[in-house]
Every structure is written in structure tokens, then in C-alpha cells.
Design a protein around this motif. Structure first.
Motif, mmCIF file in Angstrom:
data_model
loop_
_atom_site.group_PDB
_atom_site.id
_atom_site.type_symbol
_atom_site.label_atom_id
_atom_site.label_comp_id
_atom_site.label_asym_id
_atom_site.label_seq_id
_atom_site.Cartn_x
_atom_site.Cartn_y
_atom_site.Cartn_z
ATOM 1 N N PHE A 269 5.282 14.490 71.737
ATOM 2 C CA PHE A 269 5.515 15.898 71.430
ATOM 3 C C PHE A 269 6.730 16.422 72.190
ATOM 4 N N VAL A 270 6.782 16.155 73.488
ATOM 5 C CA VAL A 270 7.904 16.629 74.298
ATOM 6 C C VAL A 270 9.216 16.045 73.791
ATOM 7 N N ALA A 271 9.209 14.774 73.435
ATOM 8 C CA ALA A 271 10.430 14.151 72.912
ATOM 9 C C ALA A 271 10.889 14.822 71.629
ATOM 10 N N ARG A 272 9.944 15.151 70.758
ATOM 11 C CA ARG A 272 10.301 15.757 69.469
ATOM 12 C C ARG A 272 10.871 17.163 69.629
ATOM 13 N N VAL A 273 10.245 17.988 70.468
ATOM 14 C CA VAL A 273 10.684 19.389 70.552
ATOM 15 C C VAL A 273 11.920 19.562 71.436
ATOM 16 N N ALA B 240 10.529 19.908 83.760
ATOM 17 C CA ALA B 240 11.735 19.078 83.760
ATOM 18 C C ALA B 240 12.348 18.976 82.369
ATOM 19 N N ASN B 241 11.544 19.296 81.351
ATOM 20 C CA ASN B 241 12.027 19.257 79.978
ATOM 21 C C ASN B 241 12.201 20.656 79.386
ATOM 22 N N GLY B 242 12.436 21.621 80.250
ATOM 23 C CA GLY B 242 12.817 22.957 79.811
ATOM 24 C C GLY B 242 11.687 23.876 79.435
ATOM 25 N N PHE B 243 10.450 23.508 79.743
ATOM 26 C CA PHE B 243 9.316 24.384 79.460
ATOM 27 C C PHE B 243 9.113 25.377 80.608
ATOM 28 N N LYS B 244 8.572 26.529 80.257
ATOM 29 C CA LYS B 244 8.115 27.493 81.242
ATOM 30 C C LYS B 244 6.598 27.441 81.228
ATOM 31 N N THR B 245 5.996 27.172 82.391
ATOM 32 C CA THR B 245 4.550 26.955 82.461
ATOM 33 C C THR B 245 3.827 28.183 82.996
ATOM 34 N N PHE B 246 2.728 28.536 82.336
ATOM 35 C CA PHE B 246 1.919 29.696 82.697
ATOM 36 C C PHE B 246 0.461 29.274 82.872
#
Length: 326
Positions: free
Chosen positions: A32-36, A164-170
Motif C-alpha cells: 500500500f505504501v509503495a503504491r500511494v 518516513a514515507n510522507g504520512f502524518k500520523t494521528f
């Protein structure tokens, strides 16, 4: 604990999730992370829209045998009981006598109301200090370790991998927001402004020294559980997530809300299946019940993480893990 948050960096290139066993769950996450994040790909999502939300209790840290904030509330009520003779009656009587059936009957809102009442008249700063003091001395009844060491190492790695892959975590949790904000940045790398939780009413006042303070009142303002979670996300985050992780029926609506958006979506559930390293529970549990959400996950193809099979390590303090892949 900061070492735990960032420990995955050393081997990130070769294995971004070292505490996860190879299998369908880990592959679903990395695929999923690779695709988005593939620039120009059909599923690419710009960094500004890479929002990931996580429940806390039972998803990022242990929640058995009782929610850890409830353990804190119980300790606080007991320590303050002599000054409050009115607490000899219900519902506080259930706290003081450790009547688990009566406590369970209160429901989440009832428990939050009790905790709010116990801390009414306290400033938010004093409350934060009391949480910090408790975490420094309280120990889990089974593991005999500080409660904030009972965090799931695979999920800590996942948070770091996403960032590390540009996500913002909540964090989007039914737990009290002021309880969590004391320690979440040090433990998970999630700053206070990215923590959404249940909240009580506060009032602006002048303190004894004339300085302004916020006083905690004995009233619940918002319960961030069940259908309250999508409302909390909309109110406090303002973006529909593309990635969501929970562990119980209290997270079902958050997962549904995330799934309902357009484009690529990831929905994950932590299934507690490891009685040796942690606990085994789901449909019949009074804490972290996983029933309807598990059925929906199976029907819709959400990722269900089997703790025993999918996690090489549960807690960072483990030295060798029973049930891990050899």
C-alpha cells in the motif's frame, strides 16, 4: 522510549518493519505504501493527503486487564478518597472497592465522567504532572513494568515507516486527550496537536498567583469512541484518512469512514491472539471487544493482524519471543 520510536531507522533500507514476520499483513502494508507514494503511479497520493489514524488502547499499547487510564483513575481516586467522604457512595464506591462488574456497567461515558469528577478543580498543568508522576511509578500487574513500556514495537515501527514515507500520523482514541498528550510524543513520536481523544470541560480562571490557568470541571465534553471517532477526525484533523488502524468494535466507524473515501485505502485491525506474550481476546471481552468489526473486516478484505503469527516481537523489552517465526 525515544530509542524505541526511532530504532527501526538502522535497518530501514533492508527491512522497514523488522518486528513484523513476513506474511500477508506486512506485505499489505508495504505494498500500500509503495503504491500511494509512487510518483506518477495510478494510486499516488500527495503528501498533504497522506493521513494515517490509529486507535491507542489495544492498537498501539496494551489495554488489559483494564484500560490504563482507568488504572490511573483508580489509583488517583484511592489516593484522594480520605478527602472526599462523599465517594463512599456509588458510583465512586465501585472504584474504591475495585468492583469490576460495577465499573464495566458504567460504560465508557460513565467511566470518563467518574475520572472527570475525580480531577475536577485541578488545573490542566497539575493534571499533566499527576499523569507523569503516575507513569514514573505505577507498574502493570502482570508484566511489572511501567505502563508506557507496554507499547507494541511493531506499531512503533509502523508509525516511523509511515512518517518516513510522507504520512502524518494521528492518534484517534477513546482515551482522554489530556492523559495521552503527556507521553505520546516521547513514546510514539506523535506530538500533542496530533492526538484526538475524549475530553472534559475546562474553564479559564486566574490562579492564586494571578496567572491564568485552565481548571478541569466534572463534565465530559466529547467522547471519541464509536461514531464519535469520524466526528473527531472531521472536527480536529479536517481530512479523511487514507490509512486507519484499530482493534475493537469501538474503531469500526473510524475504519468505515476511512474506507468510504475515494482512491487507495488501507484498513487494519490488531487481533489479540497471543496469550503467552500478551493476551488473547476478541468477541466476549468487556475490554476491547472485537466482534462486529472483525466480521466486517473479513467481509471487506481489511487487513487483520494476527498478533501471534504476524509479530516477531510484541514489546521492545522482549529477549526472544515465543510464537515468533524461526
Amino acid at each position: 522510549m525515544l530509542a524505541s520510536v526511532f530504532a527501526w531507522h538502522a535497518s530501514a533500507q533492508a527491512n522497514p518493519l523488522p518486528s513484523w514476520n513476513d506474511g500477508a499483513a506486512k506485505a499489505a502494508i508495504t505494498d500500500f505504501v509503495a503504491r500511494v507514494t509512487k510518483d506518477g503511479g495510478t494510486a499516488f497520493v500527495p503528501p498533504s493527503e497522506r493521513i494515517a489514524v490509529f486507535d491507542n488502547d489495544g492498537t498501539l499499547w496494551c489495554e488489559q486487564p483494564i484500560y490504563f487510564q482507568l488504572a490511573f483513575g483508580l489509583d488517583q481516586v484511592r489516593s484522594m478518597a480520605k478527602a472526599h467522604p462523599e465517594w463512599r457512595q456509588q458510583p465512586f464506591k465501585a472504584f474504591l472497592s475495585n468492583d469490576k462488574a460495577a465499573l464495566a456497567a458504567q460504560g465508557q461515558r460513565g467511566l470518563l465522567t467518574l475520572v472527570a469528577a475525580a480531577h475536577s478543580g485541578m488545573t490542566t498543568d497539575a493534571y499533566a504532572q499527576s499523569v507523569s508522576n503516575w507513569l514514573g511509578k505505577a507498574r502493570h500487574p502482570r508484566f511489572n513494568r511501567p505502563y508506557n513500556e507496554l507499547v507494541y514495537q511493531p506499531m512503533v515501527e509502523l508509525l516511523g515507516y509511515l512518517r518516513a514515507n510522507g504520512f502524518k500520523t494521528f492518534i484517534v482514541s477513546g482515551g482522554g486527550v489530556e492523559f495521552m498528550r503527556v507521553w505520546t510524543e516521547k513514546t510514539y513520536g506523535i506530538p500533542p496537536e496530533q492526538v484526538v481523544g475524549s475530553s472534559g470541560v475546562t474553564r479559564f480562571e486566574s490562579g492564586p498567583d494571578g496567572r491564568p490557568v485552565l481548571m478541569k470541571l466534572a463534565k465530559v465534553e466529547f467522547v471519541d469512541s464509536g461514531p464519535g471517532k469520524p466526528s473527531g477526525i472531521n472536527r480536529f484533523i479536517g481530512h479523511r484518512p487514507i490509512f486507519a488502524f484499530g482493534n475493537s468494535d469501538g474503531d469500526q466507524q473510524m475504519l468505515q469512514w476511512t474506507a468510504a473515501g475515494p482512491g487507495a485505502r488501507f484498513l487494519g485491525i490488531v487481533h489479540h491472539t497471543d496469550a503467552q506474550r500478551e493476551y488473547t481476546y476478541d468477541r466476549q471481552s468487556k475490554v476491547g471487544k472485537l466482534d462486529k468489526a472483525l466480521d466486517e473486516a473479513m467481509q471487506r478484505g481489511w487487513t487483520v493482524v494476527d498478533m501471534k503469527q504476524d509479530w516477531r516481537t510484541v514489546f521492545a523489552f522482549e529477549h526472544g519471543s515465543a510464537g515468533a517465526a524461526q
